[in-house]
Structures are given as structure tokens and as C-alpha cells.
Design an enzyme around this catalytic site. Sequence first.
Site, PDB file in Angstrom:
ATOM      1  N   SER B  48       0.733  -1.146   0.178  1.00 35.25           N
ATOM      2  CA  SER B  48      -0.060   0.003   0.029  1.00 35.25           C
ATOM      3  C   SER B  48       0.798   1.133  -0.050  1.00 35.25           C
ATOM      4  CB  SER B  48      -0.781   0.122   1.285  1.00 35.25           C
ATOM      5  OG  SER B  48      -1.786  -1.160   1.307  1.00 35.25           O
ATOM      6  N   HIS B  52       4.029   4.092   8.359  1.00 33.58           N
ATOM      7  CA  HIS B  52       3.120   4.015   9.574  1.00 33.58           C
ATOM      8  C   HIS B  52       3.497   5.078  10.760  1.00 33.58           C
ATOM      9  CE1 HIS B  52       0.250   1.240   7.981  1.00 33.58           C
ATOM     10  NE2 HIS B  52       1.019   0.569   7.390  1.00 33.58           N
ATOM     11  N   VAL B 175      16.487 -19.935  -4.951  1.00 33.06           N
ATOM     12  CA  VAL B 175      17.133 -21.139  -4.096  1.00 33.06           C
ATOM     13  C   VAL B 175      16.751 -22.504  -4.355  1.00 33.06           C
ATOM     14  CG1 VAL B 175      17.941 -21.716  -1.735  1.00 33.06           C
ATOM     15  CG2 VAL B 175      17.970 -19.251  -2.632  1.00 33.06           C
ATOM     16  N   CYS B 402       6.524   7.421 -23.713  1.00 35.95           N
ATOM     17  CA  CYS B 402       5.092   7.301 -23.218  1.00 35.95           C
ATOM     18  C   CYS B 402       4.351   8.762 -23.148  1.00 35.95           C
ATOM     19  CB  CYS B 402       5.284   6.594 -21.668  1.00 35.95           C
ATOM     20  SG  CYS B 402       3.796   6.868 -20.770  1.00 35.95           S
TER      21      CYS B 402
END
Lengths: 431, 480
Positions: B48, B52, B175, B402
Amino acid sequence: MLGRMEGDYDVVVVGGGPAGLAAAIGARDAGAARVLVVDREDEAGGILLQCIHAGFGLHYFQEELTGPEYAERFVARALDRDIDVVCSAYVSGAGLDSDGTRRVRVMREGHGIRTARSRAMVLAMGCRERTRGAVHIPGTRPAGVLTAGLAQRFVNVMGLLPGRRVAILGSGDIGLIMARRLTLEGCEVVGVFELMPFSNGLTRNVVQCLRDFGIPLHLSTTVVEIHGRDRVEKITVAPVGADLAPDLARRWQVPCDTLLLSIGLVPENELSQALGVELDVVTQGPRVSSTLETSLPGVFACGNVLHVHDLCDYVTEEALLAGRFAGELAGGVKRPRDNIRVVPGDNVRYCVPHTLAPGREHTVYLRCQRPLRPAAIRVGDLVRRKLGFVTPAEMITFRIKPDVLDRFHGEARRIDLLGEPAGAHLAGAEP
Amino acid sequence: MSERYDVVVIGGGVVGAAIARELSRFRLRIALLERQAEVGFGTSKTNSGIIHPGHDTSPATLKGRLVVRGNALYDRLAAELHFGFRRIGQLNVALEPADLEVLQRLKAQGDAKGVPGLELWDRARLRREEPNLSRELWGALHAPSAGVINPYELVFALVESAERNGVALAVDCPVTALAADGDGLAVHTPRGVFRGRFVLNCAGVESDRVAALAGAQTFTITPRKGEEYMLDKRLEGLVRRLVFPVPSPKTKGTLIIPTFDGTIMVGPTAEDVEDRDDVATTARGAAAVFAFVRRLCPSIDPRDAITAFAGLRAVADGNDFVIGPTSVRGFVHVAGIQSPGLTAAPAIAEHVRDLLAAEGLALVAKPDFEPGVRAPARFAHLAPEVQEALAARDPRFARVVCRCELVTEAEIDDAVDHGARTLDGLKFRTRAGMGRCQGGFCTPRAMEILARRLGVPLHAVTKRGGGSWIALPMGAEQEA
């Protein structure tokens, strides 16, 4: 001249596809001495250059041409008229000065960034395809989900195939054309899935691209999940009810490695918005007067940036007009301002242009909301004319004679599309 | 190939990257192994992107202790590494009168942990500050130290910094086996054997499997899926701060996230899943997210969603971070790094550094450690005069690849120079393909540049490595 951009211009056209090229020609033929076309691709011609199928020009040239042939004719006509055309050039900004000068800022490989000034400007940036985000398909995000137009570029320009086993969501014209194209290239097209109960493409494309190749068209059906981690492995599809909600109890799975999206086109109006041009929330293109002038004086719009057309020939017709009016304005021609507002009425999704003036012939382009057969068009109490049938996929072109509006006094006229009683005589303009 | 290292870090997500970069300050031979085609392509990319404040996690947990320190480290990290980061503040809002008591408890917990600037807002203040939120809300707790970042940019920059200071990166390097090797371990991969005195298990959702390979599986990972929905740019400015409900034991809830780039994102869901590849969004998830966020902000509509994605949180049983040495000599877990793992990552790196020192790793600072990396060129963000000067100097800056995000060929080249190997790698480094057309127009140009730069044919370009091929060659003669 190809590649030349110097001094000031009468008219600058943003975009060198069919609309931009025709607008430049229209402006030049209306007397504009200095006309510039700015195109972002390496070659002018727009999306026509990847449309190698035939079917262009039937209306305009009364000949069947491929996209590149149609484009080539217009590029040649533009260069014959000594119009400046610059390619690999990107307009990164535009503005209006208080003295009425229009400016575009052009980024061009090998030439840096330069500003071109003009007396009038034509917006002809075309449109883009709607993407997966616009339709909220749950599932994974693998490679192999792409728009039909990108697949067309892969196949027709880059010599690549988008996949081997292809499903198509949406029945827009590019999707239908690609169903045929990919079949001819040896891919298996497993089906076209269309949410609505009717096709979103031209009838002729449904017949020539699907029916003739035995490709199933599943109406009232949509894709409800995409599967596959790295690459598409299959899709889940389900029929939808009258409310367009999928009936998951009747869903089924379709193995495929590619999902093409042909779910609609959106005008590319970011530059228009940056300029401050007022847009129509339905067309997502500029609001324009009967001279195809936007809410900003001296800034005109035409082609798919104004509203999405289904035939290139209509783009040409509209763009020649927009160019003509831009050229005339640059030459100092003044005309009375429009005083009649066009209001979309029953079963009319939109009308372009948005206003009209008495004393001139007008071409009004409109689309219906739902199919009607047979149908009639009604302009207030002024005109009523029968149409064969109408369907949202096919744009309706409607000409209004000057004398019709001369009789009219008022401020707005509504256009309705009405159902005719069954069995009524089929006459009037075929859309 | 067989190389000997002091430390082999398994996993090129934000945790492995932060640790590798922290350890690159010292005279050590370090390898960073990533199973995917590029770093940060797992959980980190689908994060997200929230830094925090830390008031909502108990100090009794390791994650609760590392989060506040991690948050504080972000200012310096952003100044050194130039990823997008902004402290926009966070609101925990009260949907019910009973939530107001929870907010008071969170404030007390946060104050005790040293979370700066916590403030309780009444309904009037909340309406004034965030007028588009529901008028049914009872109040909020404001935490000004909360921030938003582009998490993939952080990982790219950490790895670039680490490489610059001598860390060896190996991608496409899963691995396959782990074995004792002298006084350390041998890490077997398709790209050779990496021998390390210490091997750090930063393998995210795969970390229990990597632990099992080492014979040190002390925990199980249950992936917890989160679906996120990005909303149309039209909604920019709908809320100014991160908007959270009060947290539940399992999740911080479904949020409204004004991302670093300004677009609004809503989510995530929190659903335990079995399949470690299950990053599918679902109709059910979308319905749950929108039903909930509409209670926070009623004008958000599912029709505004422009794209969606899902990621997996690596949740270990016990619900806390699992960091520490194991019974296998030299094998160290840095696992179970679920939320707030992104925030905590810089603090985790310090914690692991100290832990390795305690285990006997000699940390001798390198005088030539270079903390900074160059900011990626972002043509679209430059002043017009600067753009003109650049375009005049280097023609690649006048070639737009772009058009939606105004990304030039020079920036694409720069991204390849800095490790982009796939279309997604280009996209997350330059934003090419992130805009309105979602790559419809720039994909061919991006593919052509990538193919040319990597010296491969067009059909060898992939979306994100592995089997994510984009197109096939036409005609058999090109197969050769």
C-alpha cells in the site's frame, strides 16, 4: 514541406492522422498560406498506417483503399499544397496569448523544444482504446491482456503475433478486424464476447470478419475472470441479464493465451483540457459550434478527438470543414455567432456540433442509445425524416438545410430518434 | 560458478534490499539473490506504500518496537535515495461512538511509544479538515508522521545503493538447496552456488520453504491477500490524509490512500489464502472494499476504479516478525515481515546488523561508503527551461516514448542502465505505461528499446520475466 517548421503560421494542426491532414488541406484551400501539421509518430497518417485491411474511402473516394493508401493520398495532397508536416514531434503544451496568438510547444528529436505561433489551431489528436481498468475484470494480471489496437500494431507493423489462442472481449470494430486478421495469420480465435445484446461494431464487420470465418459472437456475455500467473491461461465468461450483471451460475471457462480488448474508444483530450477547452461529458470531446470551434476562440477540433467516428470518410469530411473554418478565421473572415443550442432528446446519446446558426447548411453527427428498426429522426417541430435503422455502433449523419433553421426563432432545438410503427415504409437516409 | 561471501541475502524485496544496503557500509562481501526477474517484484511492489506512525501496534511485539524507529529513519533515507516520499498524516476515524475510546487508547499507546504529534479531533474539526468524509463519523485521531511512498522506487533505490557499494545482485536466482559448507552455508541456485558465512532468509511469502531447505523451519507462512483499487485521477484531492478505521487484531482495516503520485487508492482486503501465487483480484474483494470505504467517504464509487491489483502479506504464525539466528549455524531468519514491514524495513536492517555483529560478524566501516544515489531523471517534472536545455543537449530527451506520463527515451535508457529488464521494470521505474492508455501506445516503443538494449529479439521481451511473454515471432524462419 516534410520536416520543415519555421516562422509563424496561419493555422497549426495538432495531429497528423486522417483528421489532421484533412484539416490542414481544408485550411490551405480556404486561403491560409502557412499551415503546419505536428505529428508524434515517425510518419504521418495516424492509426490508418496499421489498418492494412481494405474498406477505406468508399464514401470519400468511391474506391476501396487500405488504410496506408488512404493516408498516403492525404499526405501527398498536403505536401502538394506546400503544407509543413513534422513527424516524431510531440506537442507538450499549448497556450493562448492575450493578443489572440495561439502557441504550441513542440518537442522534436534532433530539434529540441520549440514554440510555433499561429492565428488558429486545430485539435486532431484522435482517440485511445479503453483498457482493462475501465471494465473491472477480476483475476490475475498476466501478460497477454492487450487492446485490439496494440495487437494490430504487433501483427501489421512489428511482425509479431499477440498469441496463439485468442479470445476477444467487446465487439468494437478493431476487435472484429483483428479476429479476421489473426485467423488469417494462423491463430485460433475462440470467440468474441459482447456485454450488450447487440454488436458494437459495424454490421459489415460482423459479417465479413466473424460470420465469414465461423468465429462465434456471444452477445450478452462478458469475461468475469482472467486466470494465469505469468501469461493468460484461460478466462471465465458468463451470460449477463437485462441489468448487465453476470449470471455466475451459467459461467464457463475458455482456454486461451491471449485476451484482446475491444471495448470502446476515448478521445485524447489531455492537451485540450490543459488549454482550458470545455468538454462534453458524454462524447468526452470538446463542445463545438457549427464551425467546429471549441469554447476557446480560434481553437477548432475534428475527428476522433471531437467524438469517436466509425468511418474514416466521415472524419475526413468533418476535418475538411474544421480546417476550412480555421483557415477562414486566420484570414480574418467573420461570421454571425451561433444562436441555436442542439439538445439531445429521446434515444439520442449525443449530437455534434453543440450549436447551430440559421442561414447555413449543417451536418449534425449523432449516435443513438439503443437500436431501433425502423426509426425516424425529429428536430423539434421543424423536420421529421425516416431512417432505415439506427444502432449505437453506427454514427448517424444528418444534414439540415439552411431554410429549415431560417424558419426557426428560439434558443434550443431538441433532436429525437423515434421508433416507427412496424412495417412503416423504409425511406430516407441510410445511416 | 561458486563464490564466497560474508553474507548472502535471500530475497530482493524491501527487507533484503534494506539489509544488503545497510551491510554495504562495512567491509563485507555480500550477495543479494532474487528469484524473480527484477527486485521488488513480489510483496513489495504490491504494498500500500504507507509509512505508518506506529501508534496502532503494541510495544509488546517486535513489529511494534521497530515501526516507530523505521518511520523516523525515512526522512534521511528519502534524502539519500530520492524515492517519492511525503508525510501527509493519517486519520483513524471513529465509525461508532465506541470507537472514540479505542482512539484514546491508541493515542495513549502512541504517546508512550514516542509517536510524535498525536491529536484527537472532534467531529467539527474532522469536517473542517476533511470535508468529503462521511458526516456520520464521530471523530478521529490524527497522526502527522504518517507518510506515503512508492514502495517499488524504494526497493530499486536501495538495491542500486547497495550495488554501488559493492553488493553483488543476482536475479532470476531462486534457491534450490541449502547445505552446510565449512563454517557457513552453500546456497544452490540455477545461477551457481553462493557460499556465505551468514545466510539471511528474507524470502517473504516463501521464507518458510527456504527455512525448510536449510532444515530450520520454525514457523509457517500463511499468505494474507490484500486487494487494492486505484481510482480515477478525477478524484485527486478527495482526501488529503490517509484515512483508516480503528484497527482490528488481524488488520489495520480498509483504507483510503492518497498515493504519493496523488491518485486515490482504496483497500486492502485481508484474506488468508493457500496458494502463494494467488494474486487475483475478486469481485467479492471489490465489493467488500467499496462497501467499506463508502462508509468512510460516501462519494467513492466502484465505477471510479481504473485498475486493481493484489499482493500477499507474509504472515508467520504468532503474527509477529520472526527475526533471529536459528539452530543451523549462520542461517538467520528475517521472516514474517507483514505490515508494518515496509515502515519497519530500515529499522529491521539496523536490528539485523547488530544481531550479526553479536553473532560474530566483524563490522568495519568503509570510509568510501556512498550513501546517495542519483535521482532518476523525471522529465515531466522539470521546469520548461530545464526541459529545453536537456532536449537541446541530448536528442533522446526530445523523443517521447510514453505520451500519457510524458516519459522520454532518455529516461527509458536510464532505467535500463539501472537494472530494468522487463516492461514492468520500465513501468515501475519511469511510469511509462502507468497512465491513461495503460501501455496501449508506448508498449511497442518500450519493447523496441528494451530489445535493442538487452540485445534480444522483440519476442524475447517479457512483462515481468519467467513465462510472461508478450508476443511471438511471426513465421517459422524467425524462430531460429
